[in-house]
Design an enzyme around this catalytic site. Structure first.
Site, PDB file in Angstrom:
ATOM      1  N   GLU A 167      20.091  78.750  19.986  1.00  0.00           N
ATOM      2  CA  GLU A 167      21.493  78.827  19.587  1.00  0.00           C
ATOM      3  C   GLU A 167      22.381  79.272  20.746  1.00  0.00           C
ATOM      4  OE1 GLU A 167      21.319  81.220  15.954  1.00  0.00           O
ATOM      5  OE2 GLU A 167      20.909  79.394  14.828  1.00  0.00           O
ATOM      6  N   GLU A 176      21.815  87.237   4.262  1.00  0.00           N
ATOM      7  CA  GLU A 176      22.672  86.168   4.778  1.00  0.00           C
ATOM      8  C   GLU A 176      22.800  84.987   3.814  1.00  0.00           C
ATOM      9  OE1 GLU A 176      21.481  84.642   8.582  1.00  0.00           O
ATOM     10  OE2 GLU A 176      23.107  83.197   8.652  1.00  0.00           O
ATOM     11  N   ASP A 181      15.345  78.868   8.376  1.00  0.00           N
ATOM     12  CA  ASP A 181      16.169  80.020   8.709  1.00  0.00           C
ATOM     13  C   ASP A 181      16.510  80.840   7.477  1.00  0.00           C
ATOM     14  OD1 ASP A 181      17.768  81.764  10.039  1.00  0.00           O
ATOM     15  OD2 ASP A 181      19.478  80.408  10.224  1.00  0.00           O
TER      16      ASP A 181
HETATM   17  O1  GCW Z   1      20.342  82.515  10.752  1.00  0.00           O
HETATM   18  C1  GCW Z   1      20.838  82.477  12.001  1.00  0.00           C
HETATM   19  C2  GCW Z   1      22.053  83.298  11.871  1.00  0.00           C
HETATM   20  C3  GCW Z   1      22.546  83.820  13.185  1.00  0.00           C
HETATM   21  C4  GCW Z   1      21.392  84.560  13.865  1.00  0.00           C
HETATM   22  C5  GCW Z   1      20.240  83.587  14.040  1.00  0.00           C
HETATM   23  C6  GCW Z   1      19.001  84.226  14.646  1.00  0.00           C
HETATM   24  C7  GCW Z   1      21.468  86.443  15.321  1.00  0.00           C
HETATM   25  O2  GCW Z   1      23.039  82.541  11.201  1.00  0.00           O
HETATM   26  O3  GCW Z   1      23.607  84.674  12.906  1.00  0.00           O
HETATM   27  O4  GCW Z   1      21.783  85.116  15.094  1.00  0.00           O
HETATM   28  O5  GCW Z   1      19.856  83.081  12.799  1.00  0.00           O
HETATM   29  O6  GCW Z   1      18.095  84.548  13.897  1.00  0.00           O
HETATM   30  O7  GCW Z   1      18.932  84.391  15.839  1.00  0.00           O
END
Ligand code: GCW
Length: 673
Positions: free
Chosen positions: A280, A387, A359
């Site tokens: 990311e 989340e 995720d």
């Molecule tokens: O789920 C995603 C989240 C990000 C997070 C990422 C991760 C810290 O939306 O906010 O970043 O995973 O796990 O690195």
């Protein structure tokens, strides 16, 4: 009326010393003659909790009189001539004799865990004088990851601002951190990373002299509780200073060594670094044409002289995918990236793998990397912060889902049980758990008071992954809502907790399809919110079918599993139905095990999910007379918001599929057109 102080979590006032009167004489005299930072704190904690929770005042007594005696087993056996058996690392034994209750630890942390267990048993009224209690944690790594930013915000935080940072400074209330350390340690947490894995802006300077003295102060508070700090670092950190972060460049190694040396001058027992690389938009070894073993190696080398470890995340995938391209399947990414490197990581590198391939969705399969890595150390990453599971507005008791994960048979054992995740944890192939924390400066730590159960439950599971969600919910409810006046509400709260995950799953994205959430903030439904995005998160619904074919005829993801699971998942008849749409592109008229079509099951679960939230809210309202007003109100207010969220999910999902198919609900319930 049950009086609960939300701040105190699972350490409430459990009535007067009267309730403990059969052993009161012991409790009034805690003795610990051994020296050590953790062990002395264990004695302090025991005196404190006995006084706070039970109103017991310490009295001075003669040596031979009734007492609680603390110490490591080696010390106790040598000094008092006992022959206590030595438990596993960080474990303990509690033994009662005519004149003593002995809490003996395998080591100093073991004594502390023995103390908290003893207090918990007293609070639960489960301590039996004369019966030995012995326990030890199943794994060595039991970690919380904070996603806290230096400016005081918390990524995916739903409980107020950071406990550690504010306004680009390290800023904390020592008393509060001590209370936090107690909460974590009391459920066995032994590591904490304090800053976000996305290490941006000034956070890159956390590993410099500018911040290290203050981080050392934090480490000093956590240390007596057996908790070691970790720091998240940015892989690209050397770049601005020396023009490169290439892991094969000697200057880069020298840079990291120098950093590590100075960090360890301030925090000699730092557990190590946590790293999100090539993920990311975070930089990583790919940028320099290197692989992740090479990337982790350079940090491992810098930390090795200090006995530090690198925890290296496997959340590596293409986050700039073209939705038109159906040849890429994000679910495959962790396995494709890391399985080929098995055996190439240094001894002090531990991979951290998210429990699912995507995720932290409400329902995902367990990642195929578990069990498949044979020559690499690794831990599992869970997410306590909610989340995708309701953001601490909606109630969602996560140990329910984690329990499913723990029971999942990877197929890498000789029988179902020794291939299960909990068994891989027990035999050390998986070295432990990490989880993204759910706490902040909110007065009740977690925003939703009942979300405290997720923090508690995570710790208990990391200690013992064989605990059932029911046992965890029962413990937490009784510790947090003690039965002081004979009006037990803990039973009701346990039921509410245990229903909450299945209910949430019902009104959310159906049958493992994942990602139907609002973009960015991830609260509430948006069926096609991620459909045409670059994040690799598609369900590709049309008028006939929905879901991705991940069988060998499709993306081939199922083949990443051990043969037994590959076969189970590849066949829609044997694939667990809650994961049907994760693995199979399925027509709406597909008939499921209950004889109803997929479409009708989507409608049914969404109507039921909403109705169940209404029932939960009614149940909660029914507790008003028994419960302290503040707690009652704050939870009620969240449940009312949850009801509205469930209504939105129900109607958005049902309407979407009605419009797609033109087929209504067979029971004639209202679906908006
Ligand atoms: O789920 C995603 C989240 C990000 C997070 C990422 C991760 C810290 O939306 O906010 O970043 O995973 O796990 O690195």
């Amino acid at each position: 009326m049950i009086k609960v102080t939300e701040y105190d979590c699972w350490f409430q006032k459990y009535g007067s010393a009267e309730d403990t009167k059969d052993i009161a004489a012991f409790l009034e005299h805690v003795i610990c003659e051994e020296k050590g930072i953790i062990i002395e704190n264990a004695a302090k904690e025991l005196r404190f909790t006995l006084s706070f929770c039970f109103g017991i005042v310490q009295k001075s007594r003669n040596a031979g009189e009734k007492q609680i005696l603390l110490g490591t087993i080696g010390y106790l056996n040598a000094s008092y001539g006992f022959s206590l058996p030595k438990p596993k690392k960080e474990g303990f034994v509690i033994r009662s004799t005519d004149s003593k209750i002995i809490i003996g630890g395998a080591d100093e942390p073991g004594v502390l865990y023995g103390v908290y267990t003893f207090v918990r048993l007293l609070a639960l009224k489960r301590f039996v004088f004369g019966a030995d209690v012995a326990d030890a944690p199943v794994s060595q790594v039991r970690m919380i990851n904070h996603w806290d930013n230096l400016d005081g915000s918390v990524e995916r935080g739903y409980a107020g601002r950071s406990l550690f940072f504010n306004d680009n400074r390290i800023e904390f209330d020592s008393n509060r951190i001590r209370d936090y350390a107690r909460l974590l340690s009391s459920v066995g947490i032994n590591r904490i990373s304090i800053n976000n894995v996305n290490v941006r802006g000034m956070a890159k300077e956390l590993i410099t002299e500018k911040f290290l003295p203050k981080i050392a102060e934090l480490a000093d508070i956590f240390r007596p509780f057996g908790i070691r700090l970790m720091l998240s670092v940015n892989f690209g950190a050397p770049q601005p200073e020396i023009g490169t972060a290439d892991p094969l460049d000697e200057r880069v190694l020298a840079w990291w060594k120098d950093r590590a040396d100075s960090i360890y001058r301030y925090i000699p027992d730092l557990a190590g670094f946590l790293v999100k690389a090539d993920s990311e938009y975070e930089t990583g070894p790919f940028r320099y044409g290197r692989n992740h073993a090479e990337g982790a190696h350079i940090l491992a080398k810098a930390l090795a002289p200090h006995n530090g470890e690198v925890i290296w995340r496997c959340f590596v995938y293409n986050c700039v995918q073209d939705w038109r391209d159906t040849t890429i399947d994000r679910a495959r990414a962790a396995f494709d990236n890391f399985k080929p490197l098995d055996g190439q990581f240094d001894d002090n590198v531990i991979l951290q793998i998210k429990h699912g391939p995507y995720d932290f969705q409400v329902r995902e399969p367990v990642s195929p990397l578990f069990g498949a890595l044979e020559k690499t150390r690794y831990v599992m990453e869970l997410q306590i912060t909610q989340e995708y599971t309701g953001q601490q507005i909606d109630l969602c008791f996560l140990p329910w889902m984690w329990g499913d994960v723990m029971r999942f048979d990877t197929g890498y054992g000789t029988n179902a049980d020794n291939g299960a995740i909990r068994s891989l944890l027990a035999c050390g192939r998986i070295e432990g758990l990490a989880a993204v924390g759910n706490t902040g400066l909110a007065a009740n730590w977690t925003g939703h008071t009942l979300a405290q159960a997720n923090l508690f439950g995570y710790g208990r599971l990391a200690w013992n992954p064989a605990l059932s969600p029911g046992e965890i919910a029962d413990e937490w409810s009784r510790l947090t809502f003690p039965d002081n006046g004979g009006q037990s509400i803990a039973g009701n709260i346990t039921k509410i907790l245990l229903n909450s995950y299945p209910t949430y799953q019902k009104y959310n994205a159906p049958f493992g399809v994942c990602f139907m959430v609002e973009c960015g903030h991830h609260y509430g439904p948006n069926v096609e919110g991620y459909e045409f995005s670059k994040w690799g998160t598609y369900h590709r619904a049309d008028n006939k079918a929905i879901g991705i074919d991940r069988t060998p005829a499709g993306t081939g993801y199922t083949e990443q599993y051990a043969p037994k699971n590959a076969a189970i998942f590849a066949n829609p008849e044997t694939c667990p139905e809650e994961l049907l749409l994760f693995f199979h592109r399925t027509p709406y008229d597909y008939v499921m095990k209950n004889g109803k079509t997929l479409l009708q099951n989507i409608y049914d679960t969404h109507f039921e999910g909403y109705d169940e939230v209404r029932i939960m809210l009614d149940t909660w309202r029914g507790l008003q007379e028994l419960l302290d007003g503040a707690v009652f109100e704050s939870v009620k207010e969240r449940m009312e918001r949850q009801l509205e969220n469930a209504r939105q999910w129900r109607d958005v999902i049902n309407t979407y599929f009605l419009r797609r198919t033109g087929i209504g609900d067979e029971k004639g319930r209202k679906i908006y057109r």
